[in-house]
Design a protein around this motif. Structure first.
Motif, PDB file in Angstrom:
ATOM      1  N   HIS A 350       7.557  -0.721   9.213  1.00 31.22           N
ATOM      2  CA  HIS A 350       6.126  -0.598   8.940  1.00 31.22           C
ATOM      3  C   HIS A 350       5.732  -1.185   7.828  1.00 31.22           C
ATOM      4  CE1 HIS A 350       9.321   1.588   6.242  1.00 31.22           C
ATOM      5  NE2 HIS A 350       8.241   1.645   5.317  1.00 31.22           N
ATOM      6  N   VAL A 351       4.308  -0.897   7.385  1.00 32.47           N
ATOM      7  CA  VAL A 351       3.572  -1.853   6.420  1.00 32.47           C
ATOM      8  C   VAL A 351       3.003  -0.771   5.468  1.00 32.47           C
ATOM      9  CG1 VAL A 351       1.650  -3.392   5.754  1.00 32.47           C
ATOM     10  CG2 VAL A 351       3.240  -3.864   7.791  1.00 32.47           C
ATOM     11  N   ASP A 352       3.503  -0.813   4.206  1.00 33.95           N
ATOM     12  CA  ASP A 352       2.668   0.125   3.106  1.00 33.95           C
ATOM     13  C   ASP A 352       1.829  -0.660   2.400  1.00 33.95           C
ATOM     14  OD1 ASP A 352       4.367   2.201   3.761  1.00 33.95           O
ATOM     15  OD2 ASP A 352       5.926   1.787   2.272  1.00 33.95           O
ATOM     16  N   VAL A 353       0.442  -0.178   2.521  1.00 38.34           N
ATOM     17  CA  VAL A 353      -0.815  -0.627   1.791  1.00 38.34           C
ATOM     18  C   VAL A 353      -1.127   0.124   0.503  1.00 38.34           C
ATOM     19  CG1 VAL A 353      -2.921  -1.541   1.897  1.00 38.34           C
ATOM     20  CG2 VAL A 353      -1.143  -1.838   3.981  1.00 38.34           C
ATOM     21  N   SER A 354      -1.429  -0.350  -0.757  1.00 36.75           N
ATOM     22  CA  SER A 354      -1.701   0.498  -1.718  1.00 36.75           C
ATOM     23  C   SER A 354      -2.920  -0.177  -2.258  1.00 36.75           C
ATOM     24  CB  SER A 354      -0.633   0.826  -2.799  1.00 36.75           C
ATOM     25  OG  SER A 354      -0.003  -0.477  -3.244  1.00 36.75           O
ATOM     26  N   GLN A 368      -4.865   4.886  -4.047  1.00 41.22           N
ATOM     27  CA  GLN A 368      -4.808   5.300  -2.583  1.00 41.22           C
ATOM     28  C   GLN A 368      -3.579   4.528  -1.608  1.00 41.22           C
ATOM     29  OE1 GLN A 368      -7.088   7.608  -1.704  1.00 41.22           O
ATOM     30  NE2 GLN A 368      -6.552   7.827   0.654  1.00 41.22           N
ATOM     31  N   GLU A 369      -2.923   5.144  -0.680  1.00 35.86           N
ATOM     32  CA  GLU A 369      -1.880   4.453  -0.010  1.00 35.86           C
ATOM     33  C   GLU A 369      -2.072   4.769   1.443  1.00 35.86           C
ATOM     34  OE1 GLU A 369       1.636   6.197  -1.820  1.00 35.86           O
ATOM     35  OE2 GLU A 369       1.622   4.680  -3.705  1.00 35.86           O
ATOM     36  N   MET A 370      -1.401   3.691   2.040  1.00 36.26           N
ATOM     37  CA  MET A 370      -1.551   3.787   3.802  1.00 36.26           C
ATOM     38  C   MET A 370      -0.421   3.449   4.184  1.00 36.26           C
ATOM     39  SD  MET A 370      -4.653   2.451   6.416  1.00 36.26           S
ATOM     40  CE  MET A 370      -4.481   0.835   5.573  1.00 36.26           C
ATOM     41  N   ARG A 371       0.497   4.075   5.278  1.00 31.51           N
ATOM     42  CA  ARG A 371       1.206   3.337   5.941  1.00 31.51           C
ATOM     43  C   ARG A 371       0.861   3.070   7.239  1.00 31.51           C
ATOM     44  NH1 ARG A 371       7.434   5.522   5.190  1.00 31.51           N
ATOM     45  NH2 ARG A 371       6.910   4.418   3.294  1.00 31.51           N
ATOM     46  N   ILE A 372       1.320   2.049   7.675  1.00 41.06           N
ATOM     47  CA  ILE A 372       1.070   1.591   9.093  1.00 41.06           C
ATOM     48  C   ILE A 372       2.510   1.437   9.584  1.00 41.06           C
ATOM     49  CG2 ILE A 372      -0.077  -0.449  10.588  1.00 41.06           C
ATOM     50  CD1 ILE A 372      -1.536  -1.186   8.036  1.00 41.06           C
ATOM     51  N   GLY A 373       2.411   2.369  10.936  1.00 39.91           N
ATOM     52  CA  GLY A 373       3.757   2.514  11.545  1.00 39.91           C
ATOM     53  C   GLY A 373       3.881   3.637  12.389  1.00 39.91           C
TER      54      GLY A 373
END
Length: 483
Positions: A350-354, A368-373
């Motif tokens: 997965h990829v964590d974007v903050s 704000q945070e977003m997880r891609i997976g």
């Protein structure tokens, strides 16, 4: 692979699982059990080496392609063995590149796989538990040659994939096993070395043309493995090949090698009068996360060559958007380089974007945070809970709003800081297997700072990613050399 968690019922390993399209329903036909084993169990001890190889070959041919090792091959005439070091005596540059590769590190250097392999063999089960071993499927992609397998499978007890019938492998080469995915995996069949041209008349070994080397066939054997075994709570859905086949890359005739094996011009061997000609690099960097902390220095130079597969940037408010539901700015993750989903591969990838919004004085206003997976339930049955991995050419956005702070700031510009991390596995599994210091879970691949004025105009201040630090989104041209 799924991981057994403390406090939960035992979970049977899920081979690297990523589903494209049909995964939402997981309505995949179970793999049928093969017929009776080619030899009776009481005859196993009396098999000659040739009979053992023939029995194993018959069994593997009854299984899907990704469950088979590459068939046994003789050592090509003129060579002492199949080991990569032997190939490197002449193909020195290719050998040096392969030594940095994820393929090279796919066996003992891969601590996560070693832990999962032990679990797949039932080594963590209570002593009185029923026999359970599905490792014979796992090893075929990490040590792909029959010559690398200590034991061979000739059948399954009652058709149960967790009860393989083993025989000792008379051709087992313990040193070759340590090479993991090695030169011979792709380049040797039936005692012949295969090349993309097959015209090496000066070679000290037989050579033939291998058409599979230049298309996806050579990669999807392991990177396209899809099956569901409900009775075992076991799934195998490595679908990078399927993702590629549905992309614009496939439509244009761009294969895996076009990105993962950059072209170069050089003599392919030393010590022989061979011409300079087009060939390919053999780094196979994958996610460019080193398998061990000590491998960081050897992997780092490859990042500027391959990149991360996606671009991350900040945009202002969406066009034609008005009202309280509109974001003041949007973090965009665009899969503009990968010919498959971003990320792809194992289900835990997965990829964590903050992103942080800061006032001109440095006060954090919004985070704000977003997880891609893909997120799965593994017990009591395999279910996909969500999947927001990004298809080739598409993007995912994360909105940022700070309107409530605007009056206090008197319409001054704000600063937005973005970070992104690639992760191989979830932190819970990493801690459960006690991998700290033995394995690298992930890496930062993007950091950037942006300024957004009161009119929503966005200006990049600085960015640092796999292509280096700069003040523009466009990276400098990377030379295909790790030096």
């Amino acid at each position: 692979m799924s991981a057994r968690r403390p406090g939960l019922k035992p979970i049977v390993i899920a081979l690297a699982v990523i589903v494209f399209g049909v995964i939402a329903a997981l309505n995949i036909e179970p793999v049928p059990a093969p017929g009776a084993p080619p030899v009776a169990p009481d005859e196993l001890a009396t098999l000659s080496p040739a009979e053992a190889l023939a029995a194993a070959d018959a069994f593997y041919k009854s299984r899907p392609l990704y469950e088979r090792p590459h068939p046994y091959t003789d050592v090509p005439e003129g060579l002492p063995d199949l080991r990569a070091e032997t190939c490197g005596a002449c193909h020195a540059e290719i050998y040096a590149e392969w030594q940095l590769s994820t393929h090279r590190r796919a066996w003992l250097d891969d601590a996560q796989f070693m832990e999962e392999l032990a679990k797949s063999r039932g080594e963590h089960n209570p002593p009185d538990a029923e026999r359970h071993d599905v490792s014979w499927m796992c090893v075929n992609c990490h040590t792909p040659l029959v010559n690398q397998l200590e034991k061979l499978v000739v059948g399954l007890e009652e058709g149960d994939i967790s009860k393989p019938i083993y025989v000792d492998n008379p051709t087992f080469d313990a040193e070759l096993q340590l090479d993991a995915i090695t030169c011979a995996t792709c380049h040797v069949r039936d005692g012949v070395v295969l090349g993309p041209r097959g015209d090496a008349t000066a070679a000290p070994h037989p050579v033939a043309k291998g058409d599979h080397l230049l298309d996806e066939e050579n990669c999807v054997r392991c990177h396209q493995a899809e099956a569901l075994f409900p009775e075992q709570t076991l799934g195998c859905f490595f679908t990078t090949g399927e993702e590629w086949s549905r992309s614009a890359f496939a439509e244009k005739g761009q294969h895996c090698q076009d990105c993962h094996m950059p072209q170069t011009e050089r003599p392919i061997a030393r010590g022989y009068n061979v011409p300079v000609r087009k060939t390919r690099h053999h780094w196979f960097g994958g996610s460019l996360i080193p398998k061990k902390p000590e491998y960081e220095s050897e992997i780092a130079p490859l990042r500027a060559i391959f990149g991360s597969g996606a671009s991350i940037y900040l945009e202002g408010p969406a066009e034609n958007c008005a009202g309280n539901g509109c974001a003041d700015a949007r973090v965009v993750v665009l899969n503009d380089k990968a010919g498959h989903r971003f990320p792809t591969g194992d289900p835990e990838r997965h990829v964590d974007v903050s992103a942080r919004v800061l006032s001109p004085e440095g006060q954090e206003l919004v985070r704000q945070e977003m997880r891609i997976g893909a997120i799965f339930d593994w017990w009591p049955e395999i279910k996909l809970r969500s999947d927001n991995r990004i298809l080739p050419g598409e993007s995912l956005e994360m909105g940022l709003s700070w309107e409530e702070h605007q009056l206090a700031m008197q319409d001054e510009p704000v600063i937005v800081e973005i970070e992104a991390v690639k992760e191989r596995m979830h932190e819970e599994a990493f801690d459960f297997h006690e991998l700290e210091g033995r394995y690298v879970r992930g890496r930062h691949f993007h950091r950037s700072r942006w300024e957004v004025d009161a009119n929503g105009e966005v200006r990049l201040l600085e960015i640092e990613d796999d292509f280096g630090a700069r003040q523009t989104l466009a990276p400098q041209e990377a030379s295909p050399s790790p030096d």
